[in-house]
Write a protein that holds these residues in place. Structure first.
Motif: not given
Length: 455
Positions: A84-102, A222-232
């Motif tokens: 649950e905490e993992h998912n919230k963290i990832v979602h929080g990063i995406l919200q902060k950077t206004n990401v809609k597609k990953i 994915g990692a080289h084209l996108a502005k945000v890279h999240i490694a889980c």
């Protein structure tokens, strides 16, 4: 449904089961050939096992070292105690950077945490970019194997799936055509993605960097084209130093698919200028498993899938029958540690033949741990009446030599004189595929006494 019931459903399509069995055994044979061609293979396995044991014994130290070095590299490190905490963290990063597609490369940890449905429920498009993962995503199914996620699907089934979802032409399961169409479809997704999520195969404490192994280059794309890279990253993915990486890279691909090395072994150490890199380190039951002395070594797993490819139960029951993120022998150790009641049947989905332990690149004693779980489960979890009764009767027979002798003689007599159509009836499922051994007149005990008497 319990594993046995799910396996029964899977076995209704006999020709597909036979194909599934042969496909996985083919991969197992490739692994054997690859291992045979490496001098010092067993030494590599010993080294890998020792390195992992060292990490598990000093996990807190290596985690802190990894975090400090990653932060020095400009990476943002997050800690998650559970899914649950993992998912919230990832979602929080995406919200902060206004990401809609990953776009997401294959990550069993995100499957374990059910990240996809969580993000989709929050209005974010998630596209799995590993071909096998994309296939099961389109089919709205979980992966059935940790390396070969769509191994349960035939090429003809993939053909129909692509026609339905990608608008492809019927091709009678032509792999080249289907791959080309998948490439076109995914290339567009890569170009439009705002962020990339990857797994982590190895995290190096010494450098603070991570290594991701793929055969398709999808993690790199994915990692080289996108502005945000999240490694889980599961917290057990650590290795102490960069020099240790060679040991694991030589073992991983050979054990997984029989290749000398994965096509891409990509190192991510720091974010490129103008981009962000985040690492989410996840516990989700790992420290609890670490506290169990009998099962600690299960955390050595490098997710190669070799134990699944060799397991006679997995090959003929399918990954979905385990109802767990990690199926097969290693999953049957990990899953009861998370929910003993829900997964109490899995340690019994094994012949205890030991083949899984024989092929494990980090020498996890898988079959011994499965046996240990059985001992715990039969004490702590109520067992079905039929099973308890059968085992009680069997125990009484095996404990009484006269009774054992009587049952043995009776069984030999019945098998020898009963008409074949009764012996090979629906009650004898083993006899469907193989002949029973020839019935002898005596048993070993009688033969031994006679031999001693004649000496």
């Amino acid at each position: 449904m319990a594993h046995a019931q799910e396996a029964t459903t899977f076995n209704e399509n006999e020709s597909k089961v036979n194909w599934h069995d042969k496909a996985l055994w083919f991969v197992r044979q490739k692994r054997d050939k690859a291992a045979f061609n490496v001098k010092g293979w067993e030494t590599l396995r010993d080294l890998a096992s020792a390195i992992k044991a060292n990490v598990m014994s000093n996990l807190d130290i290596y985690l802190e070292e990894f975090e400090a070095n990653a932060i020095k590299n400009g990476v943002t490190v997050h800690w998650a105690k559970d899914a649950e905490e993992h998912n919230k963290i990832v979602h929080g990063i995406l919200q902060k950077t206004n990401v809609k597609k990953i776009v997401k490369s294959k990550s069993m940890l995100t499957e374990e945490c059910h990240l996809n449905p969580y993000l989709e429920a929050n209005g974010i498009e998630v596209i799995d970019t590993d071909l096998g993962e994309r296939i099961v995503q389109l089919a709205e199914e979980p992966p059935s194997h940790i390396v070969l996620p769509a191994i349960h699907k035939t090429k003809e089934e993939v053909d129909e799936l692509f026609q339905e979802h990608l608008g492809t032409k019927p091709c009678n399961g032509d792999p080249q055509y289907l791959t080309d169409e998948a490439r076109k479809h995914l290339r567009n997704k890569f170009l439009k993605a705002d962020a990339a999520v990857t797994g982590v195969n190895f995290a190096i404490a010494e450098t603070g960097g991570i290594v991701v192994c793929t055969n398709e280059g999808n993690a790199d794309m994915g990692a080289h084209l996108a502005k945000v890279h999240i490694a889980c990253m599961g917290m057990e993915k650590l290795i102490p130093q960069e020099k240790h990486l060679g040991v694991f890279l030589r073992l991983l691909a050979r054990s997984a698919t029989g290749q000398p090395i994965t096509t891409y072994s990509s190192h991510f150490n720091k974010p490129a200028p103008g981009t962000e890199m985040h690492i989410v380190i996840v516990d989700n039951g790992r420290t609890e498993q670490l506290s169990r002395e009998d099962f600690r070594a299960s955390l050595h797993c490098i997710r190669c899938g070799a134990c699944m490819n060799t397991c006679p139960i997995y090959r003929r029951s399918g990954g979905h029958s385990y109802n767990a993120t990690i199926p097969g022998p290693i999953g049957s150790i990990l899953s009861p540690g998370k929910d003993l009641t829900k997964h109490s049947d899995l340690p019994f989905a094994s012949t205890l033949c030991g083949s899984c332990s024989d092929v494990c690149p980090v020498k996890i004693n898988i079959h011994e741990q499965l046996y240990k779980w059985r001992q715990i489960i039969t004490k702590d979890v109520p067992q079905p009446i039929v099973k308890k009764s059968v085992l009680k009767v069997t125990g009484n027979v095996l404990a009484n030599s006269k009774m054992y002798d009587f049952v043995g003689k009776s069984s030999r007599f019945m098998l020898k004189h009963t008409p074949r159509f009764l012996v090979y009836s629906k009650l004898n499922t083993w006899g469907k595929e193989r002949e029973l051994p020839e019935v002898k007149n005596g048993n070993f005990d009688e033969w031994y006494k006679k031999r001693k008497k004649n000496e």
